[in-house]
Design a protein around this motif. Structure first.
Motif, PDB file in Angstrom:
ATOM      1  N   ASN A 122       0.837  -1.191   0.000  1.00 23.34           N
ATOM      2  CA  ASN A 122       0.000   0.000   0.000  1.00 23.34           C
ATOM      3  C   ASN A 122       0.874   1.244   0.000  1.00 23.34           C
ATOM      4  OD1 ASN A 122      -2.407  -1.423   0.052  1.00 23.34           O
ATOM      5  ND2 ASN A 122      -2.416  -1.583   2.286  1.00 23.34           N
ATOM      6  N   ASN A 123       0.614   2.136  -0.937  1.00 19.39           N
ATOM      7  CA  ASN A 123       1.416   3.341  -1.056  1.00 19.39           C
ATOM      8  C   ASN A 123       0.554   4.474  -1.561  1.00 19.39           C
ATOM      9  OD1 ASN A 123       1.344   3.193  -4.009  1.00 19.39           O
ATOM     10  ND2 ASN A 123       2.767   1.465  -3.783  1.00 19.39           N
ATOM     11  N   ILE A 124       1.169   5.617  -1.794  1.00 19.98           N
ATOM     12  CA  ILE A 124       0.415   6.801  -2.215  1.00 19.98           C
ATOM     13  C   ILE A 124      -0.287   6.584  -3.549  1.00 19.98           C
ATOM     14  CG2 ILE A 124       2.429   7.847  -3.330  1.00 19.98           C
ATOM     15  CD1 ILE A 124      -0.373   9.692  -1.408  1.00 19.98           C
ATOM     16  N   LEU A 125       0.326   5.782  -4.450  1.00 11.65           N
ATOM     17  CA  LEU A 125      -0.302   5.511  -5.738  1.00 11.65           C
ATOM     18  C   LEU A 125      -1.556   4.665  -5.560  1.00 11.65           C
ATOM     19  CD1 LEU A 125       2.859   4.731  -7.916  1.00 11.65           C
ATOM     20  CD2 LEU A 125       1.612   6.879  -7.720  1.00 11.65           C
ATOM     21  N   ASN A 126      -1.510   3.661  -4.658  1.00 11.52           N
ATOM     22  CA  ASN A 126      -2.697   2.869  -4.371  1.00 11.52           C
ATOM     23  C   ASN A 126      -3.816   3.734  -3.813  1.00 11.52           C
ATOM     24  OD1 ASN A 126      -0.325   0.590  -3.360  1.00 11.52           O
ATOM     25  ND2 ASN A 126      -1.743   0.076  -4.979  1.00 11.52           N
ATOM     26  N   MET A 127      -3.431   4.661  -2.914  1.00 10.28           N
ATOM     27  CA  MET A 127      -4.438   5.515  -2.287  1.00 10.28           C
ATOM     28  C   MET A 127      -5.185   6.367  -3.311  1.00 10.28           C
ATOM     29  SD  MET A 127      -2.246   6.760   1.036  1.00 10.28           S
ATOM     30  CE  MET A 127      -3.462   8.033   1.437  1.00 10.28           C
ATOM     31  N   ILE A 128      -4.442   6.851  -4.306  1.00  8.43           N
ATOM     32  CA  ILE A 128      -5.052   7.759  -5.290  1.00  8.43           C
ATOM     33  C   ILE A 128      -5.744   6.992  -6.411  1.00  8.43           C
ATOM     34  CG2 ILE A 128      -4.558   9.553  -6.994  1.00  8.43           C
ATOM     35  CD1 ILE A 128      -2.272  10.475  -5.217  1.00  8.43           C
TER      36      ILE A 128
END
Length: 535
Positions: free
Chosen positions: A193-199
């Protein structure tokens, strides 16, 4: 009595006008329906493909803008953090850790953040369980960031301690005197899980079978709907290659797994990454099939009603329908001249006449286009070899004298090898433009094959053809060409004479002269010796 029986038998063998009309109208309507369905299918297919490509490109552009803004914010966050650690040498480990924790939790940009001093010692890292605090950096990306002393974004790599696939971003730290004190770096764990997944994790395009992925500047997948493909080298993918070259666009493509896709792709200016949004082309065909089924569903009932009307009014409608059937029966067997449009008193007959007229007009346009394509070289727009041979056969009968110039671009293979086939094609088109500008309106220019061209010079002897050839030669030398380097041409000329037995012999003579020009050092024009005309 025998005669009467014979008359009745003959009558049974004949088809009534009403039955014949019904059959003919049925055939006409079915043919019209087929043409309309095919036209609708092709039109809808093009519309769906174009719309899907445009939507995918728009989606990729928006995602590219989002990632661009995101990385600018991430970079800005690191720059601010670097200023916070300008007095790094006077800070203890707990102070460093608490500030790193605050930075990581306040932005959620990075999965981990570390501070490294100028010696390569990791002063602290957040989260603490990574366990690299107090150790020296070992990865090539970390060493590169330390040595560069400027902002840095790594390519995907696997860390030695945690064995994670990460992308690493760093910002140099300078104290108040401008002395380099190390760097602060943030890591994105690509397979977690990272910032790209969040967006982008809940991308709505998945609902219609579309999906997207993000690639790095080296062609490795950084984000994908299938996590097991993250980190995979997909640089062999045709749109990924274009992204690596800095291109944006949309096109039909086949991916590395053989799937036909509609792709839109856009570069991210801030970090050199690329976003690709794709839709399986099978989704388009599913929509097309539903579209055709809907048309058929709505067409069946009107078709049945039309048949009832035809049967009831067969005699009154005989003339217009027989005329239409006769017109349709000529399709594919001869050139059809459409009759003048006229109004029929019967609505169905009038509609059918108009529909068939529209369909035949479309067929005629397509036939004319196919005829043109069959006679023309698709690259240069010149006539092709088939047309050349037909023209030569006609000129031998109609013209008392004409000449042929056979041309071959010198060392064209070297152009292809040096600049690529795309530039080679531009050179061929450039030469074709020069040819057409140097000949007269009645002359014929042809691409004979590869880099060979032929010009037919009407009503001209070899000397007159030589002047035309020299015009071509001089203009080729003077005019700026796609490679920016001198391009030369060798030319052979043969004049038609009644002593020649065939078109092939004339072409052979010109070819011999061309060969002699090549053997004599290229970049010259030679007139064929007519004494060599006998094989």
């Amino acid at each position: 009595m025998p005669l009467q029986r014979e008359i009745k038998t003959n009558q049974w063998k004949k088809i009534s006008l009403a039955t014949l009309l019904t059959g003919l109208v049925t055939l006409s309507v079915l043919l019209t329906l087929t043409i309309l369905l095919v036209a609708s299918y092709q039109s809808k297919k093009k519309s769906l493909i174009d719309t899907t490509l445009a939507l995918n490109y728009t989606s990729a552009s928006k995602m590219s803008q989002t990632i661009d803004s995101l990385f600018k914010s991430m970079r800005s966050s690191l720059q601010y953090s670097a200023s916070v650690f300008s007095n790094l040498n006077s800070m203890n480990a707990d102070d460093v850790f608490s500030k790193l924790e605050l930075m990581r939790h306040s932005s959620n940009y990075f999965n981990s953040i570390a501070v490294v001093d100028e010696t390569g010692l990791i002063r602290n890292v957040s989260p603490k369980f990574i366990g690299s605090a107090g150790k020296y950096i070992t990865t090539e990306a970390s060493k590169t960031a330390l040595a560069l002393k400027k902002p840095y974004l790594s390519k995907p790599f696997i860390t030695l301690t945690t064995k994670r696939l990460i992308v690493f971003m760093s910002e140099p730290i300078y104290d108040k005197e401008g002395i380099y004190r190390g760097y602060i770096g943030g890591s994105i764990y690509l397979q977690e899980n990272n910032i790209l997944n969040m967006i982008f994790g809940s991308n709505p395009t998945d609902n219609i079978g579309s999906y997207f992925y993000i690639v790095g500047s080296d062609g490795h997948a950084l984000f994908h709907k299938y996590k097991n493909r993250i980190g995979e080298d997909i640089s062999a993918n045709q749109v990924v290659r274009k992204l690596i070259q800095g291109q944006n666009g949309y096109e039909q493509m086949v991916n590395l797994r053989g799937e036909a896709l509609l792709a839109g792709y856009v570069n991210v200016p801030e970090n050199g990454w690329g976003v690709v949004v794709v839709s399986p082309i099978s989704v388009v065909y599913e929509q097309l099939n539903r579209h055709i089924k809907t048309i058929l569903l709505y067409t069946l009932l009107p078709f049945a009603l039309l048949m009832l009307v035809v049967i009831a009014l067969a005699h009154r409608l005989a003339r217009p329908f027989v005329s239409l059937a006769d017109l349709v029966s000529k399709i594919g067997r001869e050139k059809v001249d459409l009759p003048a449009a006229k109004q029929h008193w019967n609505r169905e007959a009038d509609l059918l006449s108009k529909a068939i007229r529209y369909a035949l007009t479309d067929i005629q346009k397509q036939t004319d286009q196919l005829t043109h394509d069959a006679m023309t070289d698709p690259l240069t727009g010149l006539t092709n070899r088939r047309t050349l041979e037909a023209t030569l056969a006609k000129w031998i009968v109609d013209q008392p004298s004409f000449s042929i110039i056979m041309m071959d671009l010198d060392r064209f293979k070297a152009i292809n090898d040096t600049y690529g086939h795309q530039v080679g094609d531009e050179v061929l088109k450039h030469f074709a433009d020069i040819m057409t500008s140097c000949v007269r309106p009645g002359d014929v220019c042809c691409r004979f094959g590869g880099e060979e061209f032929i010009a037919l010079i009407a009503n001209a002897d070899a000397e007159e053809a030589y002047l035309v050839a020299e015009r071509i030669h001089n203009m080729l030398e003077q005019k700026v060409n796609p490679v920016g380097q001198p391009i030369t041409v060798s030319q052979g000329i043969a004049q038609y004479s009644s002593i020649l037995d065939s078109v092939e012999e004339l072409i052979h003579l010109a070819d011999q002269a061309l060969y002699k020009a090549k053997e004599s050092g290229r970049n010259r024009t030679i007139i064929a010796d007519m004494r060599l005309s006998a094989y």
